[in-house]
Design a protein around this motif. Structure first.
Motif, mmCIF file in Angstrom:
data_model
loop_
_atom_site.group_PDB
_atom_site.id
_atom_site.type_symbol
_atom_site.label_atom_id
_atom_site.label_comp_id
_atom_site.label_asym_id
_atom_site.label_seq_id
_atom_site.Cartn_x
_atom_site.Cartn_y
_atom_site.Cartn_z
ATOM 1 N N VAL A 1 8.982 3.207 -7.326
ATOM 2 C CA VAL A 1 9.946 2.123 -6.931
ATOM 3 C C VAL A 1 10.114 1.373 -8.181
ATOM 4 C CG1 VAL A 1 10.176 0.258 -5.482
ATOM 5 C CG2 VAL A 1 9.542 2.619 -4.457
ATOM 6 N N ARG A 2 8.779 0.630 -8.770
ATOM 7 C CA ARG A 2 8.919 -0.062 -9.965
ATOM 8 C C ARG A 2 9.791 0.509 -10.903
ATOM 9 N NH1 ARG A 2 3.643 0.232 -11.417
ATOM 10 N NH2 ARG A 2 4.264 1.563 -13.135
ATOM 11 N N ASP A 3 9.315 1.665 -11.509
ATOM 12 C CA ASP A 3 10.043 2.613 -12.608
ATOM 13 C C ASP A 3 11.633 2.434 -12.166
ATOM 14 O OD1 ASP A 3 7.541 2.514 -13.716
ATOM 15 O OD2 ASP A 3 7.344 4.626 -13.237
ATOM 16 N N GLU A 4 11.892 2.797 -11.169
ATOM 17 C CA GLU A 4 13.346 2.883 -10.896
ATOM 18 C C GLU A 4 13.876 1.597 -10.794
ATOM 19 O OE1 GLU A 4 13.505 4.998 -7.071
ATOM 20 O OE2 GLU A 4 13.263 7.163 -8.079
ATOM 21 N N SER A 5 13.303 0.731 -10.250
ATOM 22 C CA SER A 5 13.686 -0.880 -10.137
ATOM 23 C C SER A 5 14.062 -1.120 -11.728
ATOM 24 C CB SER A 5 12.775 -1.628 -9.539
ATOM 25 O OG SER A 5 12.700 -1.295 -8.093
ATOM 26 N N LEU A 6 12.912 -1.096 -12.510
ATOM 27 C CA LEU A 6 13.087 -1.400 -14.174
ATOM 28 C C LEU A 6 14.288 -0.824 -14.612
ATOM 29 C CD1 LEU A 6 9.463 -1.747 -15.212
ATOM 30 C CD2 LEU A 6 11.134 -3.585 -15.103
ATOM 31 N N ASP B 1 0.854 -1.321 0.114
ATOM 32 C CA ASP B 1 -0.067 0.274 -0.038
ATOM 33 C C ASP B 1 0.889 1.206 -0.016
ATOM 34 O OD1 ASP B 1 0.933 -0.604 2.642
ATOM 35 O OD2 ASP B 1 -0.762 0.110 3.553
ATOM 36 N N SER B 2 1.878 0.977 -0.389
ATOM 37 C CA SER B 2 2.728 2.300 -0.319
ATOM 38 C C SER B 2 2.619 3.333 -1.541
ATOM 39 C CB SER B 2 4.442 1.899 -0.608
ATOM 40 O OG SER B 2 5.353 2.899 -0.806
ATOM 41 N N PRO B 3 2.446 4.639 -1.129
ATOM 42 C CA PRO B 3 2.208 5.227 -2.388
ATOM 43 C C PRO B 3 3.113 5.552 -3.228
ATOM 44 C CG PRO B 3 2.877 6.922 -0.277
ATOM 45 C CD PRO B 3 2.699 5.207 0.306
#
Length: 145
Positions: A73-78, A66-68
């Protein structure tokens, strides 16, 4: 007759001169502009980069559902995964190591989930698997270096 030949010669010369000028301008335009290398977060030191990527992605794995900031985070991880894989995939001394193949397996799983299920959080089974593989890859890279 002489005027006709002169006109024909002049038109041929003019066409060749214009073609040459265009070629020269294209040549200098292409090779005169500065080229910029892609910005990367990788240092080139495989062991340090691997440990850095592991630490960063472990934080991403531990991000609550439930993190805003989950989209960020997903985009930076990719971006980090793409950067890491593109940096080390074609390096013969690196891509044959166990640590790299373990990292590549984990990164492919993580990126695959993020790309195919962008709106869903990482499942618990995948989180466990990624944590184990990241830990294992980190231990292996420290042993190999």
């Amino acid at each position: 007759m002489l005027v006709k030949k002169m006109t024909e010669l002049f038109s041929r010369f003019f066409v060749k001169a214009i073609s040459f000028a265009i070629c020269i301008s294209v040549f200098f335009t292409l090779f005169n502009s500065p080229s910029y290398a892609a910005k990367t977060s990788m240092t080139g030191d495989y062991a340090k980069d691997t440990i850095s990527v592991v630490k960063t992605l472990q934080i991403a794995v531990e991000t609550p559902k439930d993190s805003p900031d989950k989209d960020k985070v997903r985009d930076e991880s990719l971006a980090l995964i793409t950067d890491y894989i593109s940096r080390y995939r074609n390096r013969g001394m690196v891509n044959k190591t166990q640590s790299f193949t373990t990292m590549q397996t984990a990164l492919n799983a993580m990126a695959g989930h993020y790309k195919n299920f962008a709106t869903r959080p990482l499942p618990d089974k995948l989180k466990e698997r990624l944590t184990k593989e990241f830990t294992l890859a980190e231990k292996m890279v420290l042993r190999e270096s």
